[in-house]
Design a protein around this motif. Sequence first.
Motif, PDB file in Angstrom:
ATOM      1  N   ARG A   1      53.566  34.855  38.971  1.00 52.44           N
ATOM      2  CA  ARG A   1      53.450  33.685  38.072  1.00 52.44           C
ATOM      3  C   ARG A   1      54.831  33.122  37.753  1.00 52.44           C
TER       4      ARG A   1
ATOM      5  N   THR B   1      43.688  35.034  47.124  1.00 59.15           N
ATOM      6  CA  THR B   1      42.535  35.187  46.224  1.00 59.15           C
ATOM      7  C   THR B   1      41.774  33.869  46.075  1.00 59.15           C
ATOM      8  N   LYS B   2      42.503  32.805  45.798  1.00 56.49           N
ATOM      9  CA  LYS B   2      41.843  31.514  45.548  1.00 56.49           C
ATOM     10  C   LYS B   2      41.183  30.967  46.815  1.00 56.49           C
TER      11      LYS B   2
ATOM     12  N   SER C   1      38.025  33.213  47.617  1.00 64.73           N
ATOM     13  CA  SER C   1      36.914  33.030  46.675  1.00 64.73           C
ATOM     14  C   SER C   1      36.092  31.797  47.059  1.00 64.73           C
TER      15      SER C   1
ATOM     16  N   ARG D   1      32.506  37.431  44.624  1.00 65.76           N
ATOM     17  CA  ARG D   1      33.545  36.898  43.733  1.00 65.76           C
ATOM     18  C   ARG D   1      34.890  37.547  44.064  1.00 65.76           C
TER      19      ARG D   1
ATOM     20  N   ASN E   1      38.844  37.772  42.555  1.00 66.94           N
ATOM     21  CA  ASN E   1      39.772  37.480  41.455  1.00 66.94           C
ATOM     22  C   ASN E   1      41.047  38.314  41.589  1.00 66.94           C
TER      23      ASN E   1
ATOM     24  N   ILE F   1      32.689  34.490  37.167  1.00 66.91           N
ATOM     25  CA  ILE F   1      34.156  34.376  37.223  1.00 66.91           C
ATOM     26  C   ILE F   1      34.620  34.646  38.650  1.00 66.91           C
ATOM     27  N   SER F   2      35.194  33.644  39.290  1.00 61.91           N
ATOM     28  CA  SER F   2      35.757  33.828  40.630  1.00 61.91           C
ATOM     29  C   SER F   2      36.910  32.864  40.837  1.00 61.91           C
TER      30      SER F   2
ATOM     31  N   GLN G   1      39.991  33.328  40.071  1.00 63.14           N
ATOM     32  CA  GLN G   1      40.899  33.289  38.923  1.00 63.14           C
ATOM     33  C   GLN G   1      42.079  34.259  39.080  1.00 63.14           C
TER      34      GLN G   1
ATOM     35  N   ILE H   1      44.135  36.269  36.562  1.00 65.31           N
ATOM     36  CA  ILE H   1      44.017  36.624  35.142  1.00 65.31           C
ATOM     37  C   ILE H   1      45.174  37.529  34.719  1.00 65.31           C
TER      38      ILE H   1
END
Length: 261
Positions: free
Chosen positions: A147, A167-168, A171, A180, A182, A246-247, A249, A251
């Motif tokens: 991040r 990941t994105k 998904s 899913r 994440n 929730i997918s 993401q 977090i």
Amino acid sequence: MVTGAHTPLTVDLSGLRVAITGGAGGIGSAMADSFYACGAKVFISDIDTAALAASPHPHIRADAGVVADCEALVDAAVAQLGGLDVLVNNAGIAGPTARVEDVTPDALDATLRIDVASMFHCSRRAIPHLRASGGGAIINLSSAAGRFGFPLRAPYSAAKWGVIGFTKSLSIELGPDGIRVNAILPGPVDGLRIRAVIKAKAAAAHISENEMTERTVATTSLRCFVTQQDIANMALYLASPFGATISGQAISVDADMQTTM
Ligand code: NAD
């Protein structure tokens, strides 16, 4: 003073079939124990044979940096568990602590292979089994280094940003199958690993380990480290029916980290 969780989330995961890479130590071991405590069937892989032998969970020695090992671990998990519902891509290394101009090609290659390419290879092998289960979940361990920029840890940071893109993208590909995907971004998790990183960064910055520890905690608005259990609890939540919508993401579980270390 805020302190993190030390007990698993109470959630019924009876019969859930879960494979965790790097599951014999650190966060992976906390996740393995937590899934098991919630009733899941757990299979782990690791390169640390002594830690594997001491683990109560069925396991295989598999190096996340080797494609054939990634495939063997998924095959062994499916054979042991009778299928697969959840893959946790947890195995990772800190990579070199050095300025980019001093990072060797071998150190860069190992970091990218173990920290991001392994997730691709394990997922690729696991997807048909998740689909056969009628849906499921993939949980990838990124980092606050996925991040922010992390000076002196560029290979690790590049790998962990890569985990988010992986990941994105995955998904979106798997959403129609009800699978899913994440990523969890841990902040500074108290344990042997962060202590080693702090030691290396203190040496590189010519300051004491205590001073570097204080600087690390000061990067969070909550002024604390995160526990391994905090990370495990997020994985439990994401794998449970509570995470059903929730997918895609990324977090953060990081005590509200505001800046790079
Ligand atoms: P760790 O070093 O304590 O343990 C990781 C486990 O993975 C160990 O059992 C180790 O033997 C195993 N492992 C190492 N290399 C492997 C390989 N090539 N193949 C298979 N297994 C291997 O690490 P951790 O702190 O538990 O971190 C777990 C994940 O969380 C990693 O992806 C890490 O990047 C991420 N993370 C950790 C922190 C932190 O502060 N600890 C912060 C952010 C992200």
